[in-house]
Design an enzyme around this catalytic site. Sequence first.
Site, short mmCIF file in Angstrom:
data_model
loop_
_atom_site.label_atom_id
_atom_site.label_comp_id
_atom_site.label_asym_id
_atom_site.label_seq_id
_atom_site.Cartn_x
_atom_site.Cartn_y
_atom_site.Cartn_z
N HIS A 167 42.09 27.24 41.15
CA HIS A 167 43.51 26.74 41.94
C HIS A 167 44.18 26.02 42.44
O HIS A 167 45.29 25.68 42.65
CB HIS A 167 43.93 28.16 43.18
CG HIS A 167 42.76 28.14 44.03
ND1 HIS A 167 42.14 28.59 44.28
CD2 HIS A 167 43.38 28.23 45.80
CE1 HIS A 167 41.81 28.68 46.09
NE2 HIS A 167 42.36 27.93 46.17
N ASP A 185 40.35 42.14 46.21
CA ASP A 185 40.75 41.28 47.18
C ASP A 185 41.67 40.38 46.66
O ASP A 185 42.98 40.04 47.34
CB ASP A 185 39.67 40.73 48.69
CG ASP A 185 40.42 40.09 49.55
OD1 ASP A 185 41.46 40.68 50.55
OD2 ASP A 185 40.61 38.86 49.78
N HIS A 191 36.09 23.15 43.26
CA HIS A 191 37.00 22.74 43.60
C HIS A 191 36.65 20.69 44.18
O HIS A 191 37.49 20.26 43.21
CB HIS A 191 37.58 23.18 45.24
CG HIS A 191 37.97 24.95 44.34
ND1 HIS A 191 38.69 25.14 43.68
CD2 HIS A 191 36.98 25.27 45.79
CE1 HIS A 191 38.04 26.54 44.43
NE2 HIS A 191 37.57 26.95 45.47
N ASP A 215 29.97 27.08 47.13
CA ASP A 215 31.30 28.09 46.56
C ASP A 215 32.45 26.64 46.61
O ASP A 215 32.97 27.29 46.50
CB ASP A 215 31.25 28.81 48.52
CG ASP A 215 32.82 28.70 48.36
OD1 ASP A 215 32.64 30.35 47.77
OD2 ASP A 215 32.85 29.26 49.42
N LYS A 223 36.01 32.02 39.09
CA LYS A 223 34.72 31.50 39.75
C LYS A 223 34.09 32.36 40.29
O LYS A 223 34.48 33.31 40.34
CB LYS A 223 34.80 30.65 40.61
CG LYS A 223 35.39 30.51 41.79
CD LYS A 223 35.06 29.85 42.76
CE LYS A 223 35.65 30.66 44.30
NZ LYS A 223 34.92 29.45 45.58
N ALA A 269 41.92 45.51 39.85
CA ALA A 269 43.12 45.06 39.83
C ALA A 269 43.22 45.30 41.59
O ALA A 269 44.68 45.36 42.25
CB ALA A 269 43.87 45.34 39.20
N THR A 270 42.47 46.39 41.90
CA THR A 270 42.81 46.93 43.38
C THR A 270 41.32 46.18 44.19
O THR A 270 42.04 46.83 45.67
CB THR A 270 42.09 48.14 43.08
OG1 THR A 270 40.60 48.83 42.70
CG2 THR A 270 42.55 48.93 42.47
#
Length: 478
Positions: A178, A17, A240, A235, A148, A14-15
């Site tokens: 996304h 990036d 994607h 990547d 991912k 949660a902290t």
Amino acid sequence: MTRPDDHVIVLFGATGDLAKRKLIPGLFHLAQAGLLPDRYRIVGSAPAQSAVSDDDFRKHARDSVATFGLSEPSGPAWQTFEEALSFGAADAEAPEPLLETVRTAEDSLGGRARRLFHLAVPPPAFPSVITMLGHTGLAQDSKVIVEKPFGTDLASARALNETIHAVFDESQVFRIDHFLGKESVDNILALRFANGLFEPIWNRDHITHVQIDVPETIGLEGRARFYEGTGAFRDMIVTHLIQVLGIVAMEPPVTLDAKPLRDEKVKVFEALRPIEPGHVVCGQYEGYRDEPGVAPDSGTETFAALRLEVDNWRWAGVPFYLRSGKNLAQHREVITLGLQEPPLRMFQPHLSEQENERGNKIVIDFGDPGWIAANFLAKKPGPTMDLGLARMIFRYADSFCQAHGLQGYERLILDAMLADQSLFTRSDGIEHIWEASTPFLEDPPPPQPYAPGSWGPEPAINELIAPHHWYLPDDGPT
């Protein structure tokens, strides 16, 4: 639309990036839009050494929304959202703070809330977090969003799936990409299957080739140490672009429900022919090896272009060309379908080479907000039969109220709360993609240098796509 049931949403990492840039601002946007449950709690989590207090987490969330959100963190909407935030640290050996925080959150909602875990953590942390969720009983009747990469090759993908399935049933797992939450990508389904104009020509009889092109202008300044173990193929291509290919190439599903939609995508991945090293061009931008954390003789590719084939009845013989890389000339997200030329070339003397190449194409820009264009040739005004390039364009920005739109992560988090897996990747589909990638991964060609700000290593990329040409660069939707 139906709003989700009451939820406790737990953000691991949660902290970090991703949570700062996308997840926390996205959740607040959903709250503002009235798309979160009537009652909800959001629990941040991280290892004990990164733990913060509830107040510090709320301040972190405020900074995230102020910097990356669509609106300011203020007013009644923000106050309600802020009050729903809490934090509970969790280590594999010491999950008690998280357990207590989740129980408190559930009790405040009456004890019947559903749980959604979002694993925004580095891949090495996946097994320990998933195992901890199993051992503590938190996984029972819960849902989990997995980020991912979904492995780095076939063996690691299978191992990751085994780890997940030891705790969660596949029906509980939401592997998030996304790209698949973009309005403009979802619109491909509407373009194809809701219009009699396009679907009849969406096959090998009418389409010569397909391009999926996602160049990026950003380099890897400060992030190259991470990228050294990844590269452009893992990547972007696997994660994607091939997922987008699944949407472009799939057969019509019986319905748009999750199972038939994902079944048709998986059939595409199962039909992928093995990716041979000779069908891939790898590149590395000049100056990459000077980045901190990069070996002086690094063979990591910052660019990949490849030819893929889908070995089924609809697409046999039609090449799919995929390209993505860092430090390129433009940031674009474009699908181009080249159409067969008419059998009679009576107009050939009246066409320039560029006009002939630009015509007979369907172009889908799936960058936000996106547009769709049909490129064709038309007669120029005058006494002679001179042709010029013409274009019919649909632009999201001009056609619909964008206030109703959701960004990719927002749409997919909402779908996960609603238990709708339609736009999430299935375990067998992931394994099929890695299986097709194995010949290339076992013997990758060395990366060729290319200049920052170019379109990749030439002439290799042009030779790869010959006799066709890359659609990009173009002049945009004018």
